[in-house]
Enzyme design. Sequence first.
Site, mmCIF file in Angstrom:
data_model
loop_
_atom_site.group_PDB
_atom_site.id
_atom_site.type_symbol
_atom_site.label_atom_id
_atom_site.label_comp_id
_atom_site.label_asym_id
_atom_site.label_seq_id
_atom_site.Cartn_x
_atom_site.Cartn_y
_atom_site.Cartn_z
ATOM 1 N N THR A 85 42.401 24.799 105.056
ATOM 2 C CA THR A 85 41.013 24.678 104.580
ATOM 3 C C THR A 85 41.054 24.037 103.191
ATOM 4 O O THR A 85 40.842 24.712 102.182
ATOM 5 C CB THR A 85 40.312 26.050 104.516
ATOM 6 O OG1 THR A 85 41.127 26.952 103.747
ATOM 7 C CG2 THR A 85 40.102 26.619 105.902
ATOM 8 N N GLU A 146 45.755 36.295 105.825
ATOM 9 C CA GLU A 146 47.165 36.351 105.429
ATOM 10 C C GLU A 146 47.259 36.561 103.924
ATOM 11 O O GLU A 146 46.369 36.192 103.179
ATOM 12 C CB GLU A 146 47.893 35.061 105.850
ATOM 13 C CG GLU A 146 47.255 33.764 105.348
ATOM 14 C CD GLU A 146 47.693 33.372 103.951
ATOM 15 O OE1 GLU A 146 48.672 33.962 103.440
ATOM 16 O OE2 GLU A 146 47.057 32.487 103.367
ATOM 17 N N ASN A 210 42.970 36.487 95.501
ATOM 18 C CA ASN A 210 43.410 35.264 94.816
ATOM 19 C C ASN A 210 42.649 35.057 93.510
ATOM 20 O O ASN A 210 43.223 34.620 92.508
ATOM 21 C CB ASN A 210 43.241 34.054 95.727
ATOM 22 C CG ASN A 210 44.377 33.933 96.734
ATOM 23 O OD1 ASN A 210 45.329 34.702 96.691
ATOM 24 N ND2 ASN A 210 44.283 32.984 97.638
ATOM 25 N N ALA A 254 52.752 34.144 80.579
ATOM 26 C CA ALA A 254 52.082 32.963 80.026
ATOM 27 C C ALA A 254 52.943 31.731 80.247
ATOM 28 O O ALA A 254 54.171 31.803 80.276
ATOM 29 C CB ALA A 254 51.808 33.160 78.540
ATOM 30 N N CYS A 262 46.923 27.382 97.294
ATOM 31 C CA CYS A 262 45.981 28.489 97.487
ATOM 32 C C CYS A 262 45.097 28.754 96.272
ATOM 33 O O CYS A 262 43.891 28.517 96.324
ATOM 34 C CB CYS A 262 46.741 29.762 97.862
ATOM 35 S SG CYS A 262 47.511 29.697 99.493
#
Length: 436
Positions: A85, A146, A210, A254, A262
């Site tokens: 996607t 997933e 995410n 950092a 993703c």
Amino acid sequence: MRMSVIGCGYLGAVHAAAMASIGHEVVGVDVDARKIEALAAGRAPFFEPGLAEILTEGIASGRLSFTTDMSAVKGAKVHFVGVGTPQVKDGYAADLTYVNAAVDGLLPYLAPGDIVAGKSTVPVGTAATLAERVIPTGATLVWNPEFLREGFAVEDTVDPDRLVAGVPAGDEGEQAAAVLREVYHPSVAKGTPFIVTDYATAELVKVSANAFLATKISFINAMAEIAEVTGANVTTLADAIGHDARIGRRFLGAGIGFGGGCLPKDIRAFSARAEELGRGESVAFLREVDEINMRRRERAVQLVIEGLGGSVYEKKVTVLGAAFKPHSDDIRDSPGLDVAVRLHGLGAHVTVTDPEAIENARRVHPQLTYVADRDEALTGADAVIMVTEWDEYRRQLDPEHASTLATGRVVVDGRNGLDPEAWRAAGWTYLGMGRP
């Protein structure tokens, strides 16, 4: 159980091989004939630790096969959809072309009682729309996101930390959830959390996870920006706040920020979907998360310029890494490769090295020089920047040894993974991200 996996890219190929490894009979389907030919021959089309072994084993056992013929899915009980996607070319939204095509291609071969299990990361509301197309076949759509980490994808599929099933209400949903419990029996039997919920929640679980991880990374990078103007040490700061159990130390490293296939596209698609739902203000902070992430790449370039006295023109800069993370050959939205391209654009002679990602990088950015051997890449360098924390750069590269190869003595630590004291003791000017 007999099952199919539609889409044999990173997600689908790993899922198909992993399902075969736990005893299922699996057929993988993809429109890319070259990819299918490689997989059918037992060759992984990308680097992922452990994949080649279970791929070869599955094919040899007869439990795993690959084809371009969609009709091969007929008779399977569960059909996993794991196509990409990507971000649309003219905006932030997710492109659902491949998901829609995969489901439409499945419809003629579905039978009553079959399960179509979506695994692709999609905007919330997608599953409900797709379910309307599946219902007339007598099959049931579930959403089973997933949570793979590249470099650990096989492990995460065979032994996940949680399983999520978005199902329709009522008996149909309960029966579909029961089938998925059978699919993942080894994990369920050992007590892996199995969360049954509605479509929308299942879709949001993936994108919110995410978004949270991206926010955590950009938070510590924002702190690095403050540290750079105050003389604070962001690594010590991260250690200190990471001891708070409510915060934790993971994902507080950092550096030059996140990339891959993703996090960047998913937070952008999440923002776009929130706007469509009239709730753009709810995730408006994700725009700043994205902007902070992109700023860190430019900061890495600036550090190389500063280290070389104000200009990189005609200077030889060695870039350690091309993949967006170690244990992968994935260069999608790689921060390190972006830094290399920016330095090249400023007139530097850029040499890139990476244990696995050189060929992928060369196809996309042929203007750069690529050298497979680390020491050869370091030879004659005026400056070195570490952008991917492979062990052979982070732990195995001795600064004294590097001194015998490079011409200059400037090292920029784009991942804050090197030992500043060791490099400085060897005569190098060490420049970190948010480190004094």
